[in-house]
Write a protein that holds these residues in place. Sequence first.
Motif, PDB file in Angstrom:
ATOM      1  N   ARG A  13       0.859  -1.179   0.000  1.00 31.00           N
ATOM      2  CA  ARG A  13       0.000   0.000   0.000  1.00 31.00           C
ATOM      3  C   ARG A  13       0.893   1.225   0.000  1.00 31.00           C
ATOM      4  NH1 ARG A  13      -4.922   0.879   4.110  1.00 31.00           N
ATOM      5  NH2 ARG A  13      -5.690  -0.829   2.798  1.00 31.00           N
ATOM      6  N   LEU A  14       0.768   2.027  -1.024  1.00 33.90           N
ATOM      7  CA  LEU A  14       1.492   3.283  -1.105  1.00 33.90           C
ATOM      8  C   LEU A  14       0.648   4.405  -0.513  1.00 33.90           C
ATOM      9  CD1 LEU A  14       2.942   3.117  -4.733  1.00 33.90           C
ATOM     10  CD2 LEU A  14       3.856   2.143  -2.622  1.00 33.90           C
ATOM     11  N   SER A  15       1.318   5.329   0.120  1.00 39.70           N
ATOM     12  CA  SER A  15       0.651   6.501   0.680  1.00 39.70           C
ATOM     13  C   SER A  15       1.264   7.763   0.085  1.00 39.70           C
ATOM     14  CB  SER A  15       0.805   6.541   2.200  1.00 39.70           C
ATOM     15  OG  SER A  15       0.214   5.422   2.799  1.00 39.70           O
ATOM     16  N   CYS A  16       0.461   8.783   0.012  1.00 36.52           N
ATOM     17  CA  CYS A  16       0.931  10.083  -0.467  1.00 36.52           C
ATOM     18  C   CYS A  16       0.359  11.141   0.486  1.00 36.52           C
ATOM     19  CB  CYS A  16       0.474  10.335  -1.885  1.00 36.52           C
ATOM     20  SG  CYS A  16       0.807  12.002  -2.499  1.00 36.52           S
ATOM     21  N   ALA A  17       1.218  11.657   1.335  1.00 36.93           N
ATOM     22  CA  ALA A  17       0.797  12.665   2.307  1.00 36.93           C
ATOM     23  C   ALA A  17       0.955  14.056   1.709  1.00 36.93           C
ATOM     24  CB  ALA A  17       1.630  12.538   3.574  1.00 36.93           C
ATOM     25  N   ALA A  18      -0.108  14.826   1.773  1.00 42.61           N
ATOM     26  CA  ALA A  18      -0.089  16.176   1.215  1.00 42.61           C
ATOM     27  C   ALA A  18      -0.013  17.216   2.324  1.00 42.61           C
ATOM     28  CB  ALA A  18      -1.338  16.415   0.375  1.00 42.61           C
ATOM     29  N   SER A  19       0.646  18.294   2.032  1.00 41.44           N
ATOM     30  CA  SER A  19       0.728  19.411   2.972  1.00 41.44           C
ATOM     31  C   SER A  19       0.715  20.721   2.184  1.00 41.44           C
ATOM     32  CB  SER A  19       1.996  19.316   3.812  1.00 41.44           C
ATOM     33  OG  SER A  19       3.146  19.361   3.001  1.00 41.44           O
ATOM     34  N   GLY A  20       0.454  21.788   2.884  1.00 38.99           N
ATOM     35  CA  GLY A  20       0.434  23.095   2.247  1.00 38.99           C
ATOM     36  C   GLY A  20      -0.973  23.576   1.922  1.00 38.99           C
ATOM     37  N   ARG A  21      -1.842  22.655   1.598  1.00 38.24           N
ATOM     38  CA  ARG A  21      -3.243  22.980   1.353  1.00 38.24           C
ATOM     39  C   ARG A  21      -4.036  21.678   1.368  1.00 38.24           C
ATOM     40  NH1 ARG A  21      -5.380  24.138  -4.537  1.00 38.24           N
ATOM     41  NH2 ARG A  21      -7.113  23.018  -3.565  1.00 38.24           N
ATOM     42  N   THR A  22      -5.332  21.782   1.498  1.00 40.09           N
ATOM     43  CA  THR A  22      -6.173  20.599   1.461  1.00 40.09           C
ATOM     44  C   THR A  22      -6.251  20.048   0.043  1.00 40.09           C
ATOM     45  OG1 THR A  22      -8.401  19.749   1.861  1.00 40.09           O
ATOM     46  CG2 THR A  22      -8.228  22.027   1.140  1.00 40.09           C
ATOM     47  N   PHE A  45      -7.553   5.209  -3.535  1.00 41.10           N
ATOM     48  CA  PHE A  45      -8.545   5.797  -2.651  1.00 41.10           C
ATOM     49  C   PHE A  45      -7.887   6.926  -1.867  1.00 41.10           C
ATOM     50  CE2 PHE A  45      -7.302   3.745   1.418  1.00 41.10           C
ATOM     51  CZ  PHE A  45      -6.521   2.687   0.949  1.00 41.10           C
ATOM     52  N   ARG A  46      -8.741   7.730  -1.271  1.00 41.85           N
ATOM     53  CA  ARG A  46      -8.223   8.918  -0.597  1.00 41.85           C
ATOM     54  C   ARG A  46      -8.936   9.105   0.738  1.00 41.85           C
ATOM     55  NH1 ARG A  46      -9.319  13.381  -4.847  1.00 41.85           N
ATOM     56  NH2 ARG A  46      -8.595  14.786  -3.203  1.00 41.85           N
ATOM     57  N   ASP A  47      -8.231   9.723   1.656  1.00 41.51           N
ATOM     58  CA  ASP A  47      -8.808  10.114   2.932  1.00 41.51           C
ATOM     59  C   ASP A  47      -8.580  11.617   3.050  1.00 41.51           C
ATOM     60  OD1 ASP A  47      -9.526  10.659   5.535  1.00 41.51           O
ATOM     61  OD2 ASP A  47      -8.561   8.867   6.362  1.00 41.51           O
ATOM     62  N   ASN A  48      -9.597  12.372   2.710  1.00 40.35           N
ATOM     63  CA  ASN A  48      -9.443  13.828   2.723  1.00 40.35           C
ATOM     64  C   ASN A  48      -9.261  14.379   4.139  1.00 40.35           C
ATOM     65  OD1 ASN A  48      -9.618  14.043  -0.077  1.00 40.35           O
ATOM     66  ND2 ASN A  48     -11.834  14.283  -0.057  1.00 40.35           N
ATOM     67  N   THR A  49      -9.751  13.643   5.135  1.00 40.98           N
ATOM     68  CA  THR A  49      -9.564  14.115   6.520  1.00 40.98           C
ATOM     69  C   THR A  49      -8.100  14.016   6.932  1.00 40.98           C
ATOM     70  OG1 THR A  49      -9.989  11.945   7.507  1.00 40.98           O
ATOM     71  CG2 THR A  49     -11.897  13.352   7.096  1.00 40.98           C
ATOM     72  N   ARG A  50      -7.386  13.085   6.325  1.00 33.86           N
ATOM     73  CA  ARG A  50      -5.956  12.936   6.594  1.00 33.86           C
ATOM     74  C   ARG A  50      -5.100  13.596   5.527  1.00 33.86           C
ATOM     75  NH1 ARG A  50      -4.855   8.980  10.484  1.00 33.86           N
ATOM     76  NH2 ARG A  50      -6.675   7.732  11.097  1.00 33.86           N
ATOM     77  N   ASN A  51      -5.778  14.177   4.532  1.00 33.53           N
ATOM     78  CA  ASN A  51      -5.063  14.803   3.426  1.00 33.53           C
ATOM     79  C   ASN A  51      -4.082  13.834   2.760  1.00 33.53           C
ATOM     80  OD1 ASN A  51      -5.578  17.373   2.351  1.00 33.53           O
ATOM     81  ND2 ASN A  51      -3.539  18.105   2.875  1.00 33.53           N
TER      82      ASN A  51
END
Length: 123
Positions: free
Chosen positions: A19-28, A71-77
């Motif tokens: 499972r790959l993850s991509c954590a975003a920061s700077g904006r939602t 899939f995405r988890d917008n609460t976790r960005n």
Amino acid sequence: QVQLVESGGGLVQAGDSLRLSCAASGRTIKNLFMGWFRQAPGKEREFVASISSLVGRSAYADSVKGRFTIFRDNTRNTLYLQMNNLKPEDTAVYYCAASSLGLGVVSSEYGYWGQGTKVTVSS
């Protein structure tokens, strides 16, 4: 601006899962279309999967359809790519990308990119 950081890559055997993850920061990212691309050694970057901003519509490359799930988890960005039944031909650096344009399958439609995470699948 949005910064993207991928993680979860590694060395696995054929048939395994990652499972790959991509954590975003700077904006939602909730209003952004998100995608995964990959680039194998000596080959061009290719589309893997993409997901819409809110409704959750997705698109997949034929080569991964039925094995990979975006899939995405917008609460976790955070964006994810569940990869099952991995094959040696899935070996590549996987990149996360963000777009405000749409459910694109072309890399030029994405304005934000991560640095990539390497996936190696041994036979």
